[in-house]
Scaffold this motif. Structure first.
Motif, PDB file in Angstrom:
ATOM      1  N   LEU A 194      34.608  27.697  41.858  1.00 52.19           N
ATOM      2  CA  LEU A 194      34.681  28.225  43.222  1.00 52.19           C
ATOM      3  C   LEU A 194      35.229  29.647  43.260  1.00 52.19           C
ATOM      4  CD1 LEU A 194      36.055  25.124  45.163  1.00 52.19           C
ATOM      5  CD2 LEU A 194      33.746  26.048  45.217  1.00 52.19           C
ATOM      6  N   GLY A 195      35.647  30.177  42.120  1.00 52.76           N
ATOM      7  CA  GLY A 195      36.167  31.541  42.076  1.00 52.76           C
ATOM      8  C   GLY A 195      37.619  31.662  42.494  1.00 52.76           C
ATOM      9  N   ILE A 196      38.289  30.526  42.705  1.00 51.27           N
ATOM     10  CA  ILE A 196      39.682  30.593  43.158  1.00 51.27           C
ATOM     11  C   ILE A 196      40.568  31.212  42.076  1.00 51.27           C
ATOM     12  CG2 ILE A 196      41.680  29.174  43.776  1.00 51.27           C
ATOM     13  CD1 ILE A 196      39.719  27.364  45.295  1.00 51.27           C
ATOM     14  N   VAL A 202      43.272  39.283  40.667  1.00 52.49           N
ATOM     15  CA  VAL A 202      43.416  40.618  41.250  1.00 52.49           C
ATOM     16  C   VAL A 202      44.721  40.731  42.035  1.00 52.49           C
ATOM     17  CG1 VAL A 202      40.981  41.196  41.295  1.00 52.49           C
ATOM     18  CG2 VAL A 202      41.959  39.935  43.195  1.00 52.49           C
ATOM     19  N   THR A 203      45.578  39.729  41.912  1.00 53.37           N
ATOM     20  CA  THR A 203      46.896  39.833  42.524  1.00 53.37           C
ATOM     21  C   THR A 203      47.887  40.202  41.427  1.00 53.37           C
ATOM     22  OG1 THR A 203      47.554  37.554  42.116  1.00 53.37           O
ATOM     23  CG2 THR A 203      46.272  37.970  44.110  1.00 53.37           C
ATOM     24  N   PRO A 204      49.084  40.662  41.806  1.00 51.70           N
ATOM     25  CA  PRO A 204      50.042  41.070  40.779  1.00 51.70           C
ATOM     26  C   PRO A 204      50.620  39.883  39.988  1.00 51.70           C
ATOM     27  CG  PRO A 204      50.677  41.883  42.960  1.00 51.70           C
ATOM     28  CD  PRO A 204      49.575  40.925  43.162  1.00 51.70           C
ATOM     29  N   VAL A 205      50.218  38.672  40.294  1.00 50.55           N
ATOM     30  CA  VAL A 205      50.801  37.516  39.598  1.00 50.55           C
ATOM     31  C   VAL A 205      50.484  37.625  38.105  1.00 50.55           C
ATOM     32  CG1 VAL A 205      48.804  35.953  39.846  1.00 50.55           C
ATOM     33  CG2 VAL A 205      51.100  35.022  39.755  1.00 50.55           C
TER      34      VAL A 205
ATOM     35  N   ARG B  73      34.848  45.899  40.061  1.00 48.34           N
ATOM     36  CA  ARG B  73      35.535  44.999  39.128  1.00 48.34           C
ATOM     37  C   ARG B  73      36.337  45.779  38.090  1.00 48.34           C
ATOM     38  NH1 ARG B  73      34.129  39.727  38.990  1.00 48.34           N
ATOM     39  NH2 ARG B  73      34.243  39.538  36.740  1.00 48.34           N
ATOM     40  N   THR B  76      39.456  47.141  39.942  1.00 48.78           N
ATOM     41  CA  THR B  76      40.434  46.099  40.283  1.00 48.78           C
ATOM     42  C   THR B  76      40.936  45.384  39.030  1.00 48.78           C
ATOM     43  OG1 THR B  76      38.647  44.533  40.674  1.00 48.78           O
ATOM     44  CG2 THR B  76      39.492  45.701  42.581  1.00 48.78           C
ATOM     45  N   THR B  77      40.670  45.950  37.867  1.00 52.77           N
ATOM     46  CA  THR B  77      41.180  45.504  36.560  1.00 52.77           C
ATOM     47  C   THR B  77      40.615  44.167  36.093  1.00 52.77           C
ATOM     48  OG1 THR B  77      43.168  44.276  37.222  1.00 52.77           O
ATOM     49  CG2 THR B  77      43.387  46.658  37.070  1.00 52.77           C
ATOM     50  N   LEU B  78      39.502  43.731  36.677  1.00 52.47           N
ATOM     51  CA  LEU B  78      38.891  42.495  36.193  1.00 52.47           C
ATOM     52  C   LEU B  78      38.027  42.747  34.957  1.00 52.47           C
ATOM     53  CD1 LEU B  78      37.821  40.690  39.480  1.00 52.47           C
ATOM     54  CD2 LEU B  78      39.556  39.964  37.861  1.00 52.47           C
ATOM     55  N   GLU B  98      48.799  46.038  35.570  1.00 52.20           N
ATOM     56  CA  GLU B  98      49.683  45.240  36.433  1.00 52.20           C
ATOM     57  C   GLU B  98      50.168  46.029  37.634  1.00 52.20           C
ATOM     58  OE1 GLU B  98      52.753  42.835  34.924  1.00 52.20           O
ATOM     59  OE2 GLU B  98      51.471  41.910  33.395  1.00 52.20           O
ATOM     60  N   ARG B 101      47.422  46.193  40.224  1.00 54.32           N
ATOM     61  CA  ARG B 101      47.246  44.964  41.010  1.00 54.32           C
ATOM     62  C   ARG B 101      48.290  44.846  42.113  1.00 54.32           C
ATOM     63  NH1 ARG B 101      45.372  42.797  35.941  1.00 54.32           N
ATOM     64  NH2 ARG B 101      47.437  42.071  35.357  1.00 54.32           N
ATOM     65  N   GLY B 102      49.410  45.565  41.967  1.00 55.80           N
ATOM     66  CA  GLY B 102      50.445  45.522  42.992  1.00 55.80           C
ATOM     67  C   GLY B 102      50.134  46.382  44.207  1.00 55.80           C
ATOM     68  N   VAL B 106      42.065  43.029  47.374  1.00 54.17           N
ATOM     69  CA  VAL B 106      40.677  42.855  46.977  1.00 54.17           C
ATOM     70  C   VAL B 106      40.040  41.708  47.745  1.00 54.17           C
ATOM     71  CG1 VAL B 106      39.105  42.487  45.055  1.00 54.17           C
ATOM     72  CG2 VAL B 106      41.302  43.583  44.648  1.00 54.17           C
ATOM     73  N   THR B 112      36.971  33.610  47.491  1.00 53.94           N
ATOM     74  CA  THR B 112      37.955  32.954  46.641  1.00 53.94           C
ATOM     75  C   THR B 112      38.974  32.198  47.497  1.00 53.94           C
ATOM     76  OG1 THR B 112      39.390  34.894  46.604  1.00 53.94           O
ATOM     77  CG2 THR B 112      37.757  34.732  44.876  1.00 53.94           C
ATOM     78  N   LEU B 113      38.604  31.920  48.750  1.00 53.48           N
ATOM     79  CA  LEU B 113      39.489  31.124  49.603  1.00 53.48           C
ATOM     80  C   LEU B 113      39.517  29.693  49.094  1.00 53.48           C
ATOM     81  CD1 LEU B 113      38.214  32.230  53.125  1.00 53.48           C
ATOM     82  CD2 LEU B 113      40.440  32.770  52.142  1.00 53.48           C
ATOM     83  N   PHE B 125      50.135  31.144  50.584  1.00 52.15           N
ATOM     84  CA  PHE B 125      49.999  31.047  49.127  1.00 52.15           C
ATOM     85  C   PHE B 125      49.766  32.428  48.513  1.00 52.15           C
ATOM     86  CE2 PHE B 125      46.712  30.193  45.694  1.00 52.15           C
ATOM     87  CZ  PHE B 125      47.653  29.955  44.712  1.00 52.15           C
ATOM     88  N   TYR B 126      48.827  33.172  49.105  1.00 49.68           N
ATOM     89  CA  TYR B 126      48.565  34.503  48.547  1.00 49.68           C
ATOM     90  C   TYR B 126      49.734  35.447  48.753  1.00 49.68           C
ATOM     91  CZ  TYR B 126      44.174  34.550  46.223  1.00 49.68           C
ATOM     92  OH  TYR B 126      43.210  34.366  45.270  1.00 49.68           O
ATOM     93  N   LEU B 129      51.746  35.033  45.810  1.00 46.88           N
ATOM     94  CA  LEU B 129      51.150  35.678  44.630  1.00 46.88           C
ATOM     95  C   LEU B 129      51.260  37.198  44.732  1.00 46.88           C
ATOM     96  CD1 LEU B 129      47.815  33.692  44.019  1.00 46.88           C
ATOM     97  CD2 LEU B 129      50.054  33.299  43.019  1.00 46.88           C
ATOM     98  N   LEU B 130      51.234  37.708  45.970  1.00 44.90           N
ATOM     99  CA  LEU B 130      51.233  39.152  46.184  1.00 44.90           C
ATOM    100  C   LEU B 130      52.638  39.715  46.380  1.00 44.90           C
ATOM    101  CD1 LEU B 130      48.176  39.279  48.609  1.00 44.90           C
ATOM    102  CD2 LEU B 130      48.243  40.294  46.349  1.00 44.90           C
TER     103      LEU B 130
END
Lengths: 362, 352
Positions: A194-196, A202-205, B73, B76-78, B98, B101-102, B106, B112-113, B125-126, B129-130
């Motif tokens: 699902l791409g989760i 792309v978050t700083p985690v 991509r 955004t460092t992917l 890193e 990403r801070g 994106v 990606t929900l 939740f995000y 993470l953020l």
């Protein structure tokens, strides 16, 4: 109507044929069931280790002892190897110690005098399935073979253990495996599909936080599942936990097994991109690990090649450790080898899990 | 491993656009990405260099497979580039990933929900993470839900949302930590016109909060409505970068004027050419089709010619060149092949 049905049939079949891995696993599984299920269950139990002692005061081997040992060593079912591996001990104390440590399944104590009213005493490990009755049958038959008519007294040192109690302990391991294999890993693959997971990236985690969170959550779920089944065992099958330290020791074993199995499963889930491929591999793992764990049937009754698998099977060590604590009331000293084996497995699995999962996050 | 951000900035030779040195927030330098697969290799991004200016809405426009998403991509460092580099703010994309990403938010092309969680839970939740501070997280989440018009849906599972609602939620989710830069990859793909309009409103609102926004799209109208500057991409290359107005001015054909008639009079077309105001003229299907720079200025003279010939006009329309025309001019091809041109809202709509 036929046209639509044919279209759907063709599509399904095309998809099936396009994945050779799943085809092989689909055909392979029933064959594996045949080989493993067929061999792991209901094989003849042979080479049961027993100890024999001639009681004090010891002067010389009595004819009874000599004849009985020869009979026991020779005793076998038609076309089968010897049922007993007989070890001669010098004192009742040493033999009973070996019995309580699980090195032998029974200790047979012969009287030092031949007078016919003296009893032959048999102490047997009653926590194993089938083995106690085989010992009882075997010893009685061997005594008849000697021509002596001493009475034989059997003592089941752990009382009567029902099959449900024997099996119930094995189910704890099954619960751990099911929770991680079915729950944790499928959720992980689904999240990836699902791409989760990509969203996390792309978050700083930190990557290490993702790995820790994933393995952590599944481990705790597996641990809870194992613990709940353990409590069920106490409430429903009537096993007796002798104290708080035994209880905690059981939780420790469940925890080490949970983290190891979870890491292994995370590694597998990282290797396979689709749920279907993963499912076929996991069904295979579940079969071979659970069947050879001794949860259903004593490992003694399995053919040699399955015993080898059992030797490297972490579930076998888990089942043994849990039975030692729950059914036999044995402590840390007895389960230490199991814990070491589990520790090695879990460490390797954690490393494998982290490395493999990390690769999917790059 | 981590070099100090200051030094990485000073090492940068800062090529091109000398006047923009201070307010450039993204600098892409000779970026190339080659995907290798067994004995086949595909160059998805081919030596692209460009800058994005702080505070602008920057559009990457091009057909599917042009390399837009690959650039996103990489930024955004992917993905790591095959060669070349890029700086996001003062951070280099491979060394300081890193830190990058801070400061970015994106919203990827594919959602990606977590559809099993509620809208609020997704944001909470995000937020964690953020690294959004715990004390402000609740208020921030509620504020953004309000911004997306989802306040009354806050505690419903995302599974029950329409495509537009999901998209708006995903965009505000990327904005939880007030990023310096917001990346939106095809933000309105697959949305109906109403939802698309709402998403545009939202993007403009976020831009008004001094967020630099980079979006990819293959909808002309979207790029035209939102973007301050547009980079046209085709088969991995950057083919033009300018404001929408300048892009259109670069088309030599100019505006398109169509005048309908019932019967043609001899000599009309030469007379129109003789005014010297038009670039080309032709008659087709009871319409005179004229290309001219600055069409609205030319129109009175054209009407005068029609009156001189006593030719009644049945209709008049002027159409400025669209970004679609710009793309056709630049590449000789339509932006999107097949029927999707007709469906795309930026297609052939005539301006009143």
């Amino acid at each position: 109507m036929i046209r639509g049905a044919v279209a759907i049939f063709t599509r399904d079949f095309k998809k099936f044929l396009s994945n050779p891995f799943v085809i092989v696993m689909t055909l392979f599984m029933p064959v594996m069931y045949l080989l493993i299920f067929g061999n792991a269950m209901g094989g003849a139990i042979v080479h049961i280790p027993i100890g024999v002692v001639q009681d004090q005061p010891y002067t010389t081997e009595t004819p009874l002892f000599t004849a009985a040992v020869a009979q026991l060593k020779d005793f076998h079912q038609p076309d089968k190897p010897s049922m007993f591996d007989v070890a001669v001990y010098t004192s009742e104390e040493v033999a009973k110690q070996a019995l309580s440590q699980g090195r032998i399944s029974a200790a047979v104590i012969f009287p030092s005098d031949v007078s016919a009213d003296l009893t032959v005493r048999v102490y047997e490990d009653s926590s194993d399935y089938m083995v106690p009755s085989l010992i009882e049958g075997g010893v009685s038959a061997a005594m008849t073979g000697t021509g002596f008519s001493h009475p034989v007294a059997f003592n089941r040192i752990y009382g009567k253990v029902d099959y449900i109690q024997f099996f119930g302990v094995g189910v704890i391991v099954m619960a751990i495996f099911m929770t991680t294999m079915m729950g944790g890993a499928f959720a992980l693959i689904r999240d990836r599909e699902l791409g989760i997971i990509e969203g996390y990236l792309v978050t700083p985690v930190k990557r290490s936080s993702i790995i820790l969170g994933t393995i952590g959550s599944t481990t705790v779920r597996a641990f809870l599942a194992g613990t709940i089944i353990f409590i069920f065992d106490i409430l429903i099958t009537g096993v007796v936990v002798r104290g708080a330290d035994d209880f905690l020791l059981v939780l420790l074993v469940i925890f080490i097994a949970s983290i190891g199995v979870t890491s292994l499963v995370v590694a597998l889930a990282s290797r396979f991109s689709t749920q279907q491929e993963y499912a076929s591999v996991v069904a295979f793992f579940n079969l071979i690990l659970f069947m050879t764990s001794g949860a259903f049937y004593p490992i003694l009754g399995m053919p040699g090649w399955l015993i080898w698998i059992a030797l490297i099977n972490p579930e076998a060590y888990t089942v043994h450790a849990l039975r030692s604590i729950i059914l036999r009331g044995q402590g840390l000293a007895i389960i230490a080898p199991d814990l070491i084996a589990l520790g090695i497995f879990s460490t390797l699995a954690i490393i494998l899990g982290i490395v493999t999962y990390r690769r999917t996050l790059e | 491993m981590l070099s100090s951000p200051g030094s990485s900035g000073s090492k940068d030779p800062a090529p091109g656009s000398p006047g923009l040195t201070d307010n450039r927030i993204i600098r892409i330098q000779h970026l190339t990405k080659v995907f290798r697969e067994k004995n086949r290799s595909v160059t998805a991004v081919d030596d692209v260099s460009l800058d994005v200016i702080k505070g602008e809405i920057f559009g990457l426009l091009g057909p599917n497979g042009a390399g837009k998403s690959t650039i996103i991509r990489i930024l955004t460092t992917l993905l790591t580039p095959t060669s070349g580099t890029a700086f996001v703010d003062r951070f280099e994309i491979t060394r300081n990933d890193e830190e990058i990403r801070g400061i970015i938010g994106v919203c990827p092309q594919n959602s990606t929900l977590d559809v099993e969680l509620t809208a609020y839970d997704n944001l909470e939740f995000y937020g964690k993470l953020l690294n959004v501070e715990e004390e402000i997280l609740h208020d921030r989440a509620m504020q953004l839900l309000g911004m997306a018009g989802l306040t009354d849906r806050a505690h419903m599972p995302v599974r029950t949302f329409s495509g537009g609602m999901k998209r708006k939620l995903e965009i505000v989710r990327a904005f939880l930590h007030r990023p310096l830069i917001l990346f939106l990859d095809e933000p309105t793909i697959g949305l109906d016109p109403d939802s698309r309009w709402e998403v545009w409103q939202q993007i403009e609102k976020l831009n008004a909060e001094h967020t630099t926004i980079i979006l990819t799209t293959h909808y002309m109208e979207e790029a035209e409505k939102l973007c301050h500057r547009i980079a046209f991409m085709d088969v991995g290359r950057l083919i033009a970068l300018d404001t929408p107005e300048n892009h259109k001015r670069a088309i030599p054909a100019g505006d398109l004027i169509e005048i309908g008639f019932e019967t043609m009079r001899e000599g009309l077309l030469p007379a129109i050419t003789a005014t010297g105001l038009v670039k080309s003229v032709e008659a087709k299907d009871n319409r005179v089709i004229i290309h001219a720079l600055n069409g609205s200025r030319v129109l009175p003279a054209l009407i005068a010619v029609f009156e001189r010939f006593s030719m009644p006009m049945t209709s008049i329309s002027i159409r400025s060149p669209t970004l679609e025309d710009v793309f056709i001019h630049l590449t000789g091809r339509k932006l999107d092949t097949g029927s999707s041109v007709e469906n795309s809202p930026g297609g052939r709509r005539q301006k009143p």
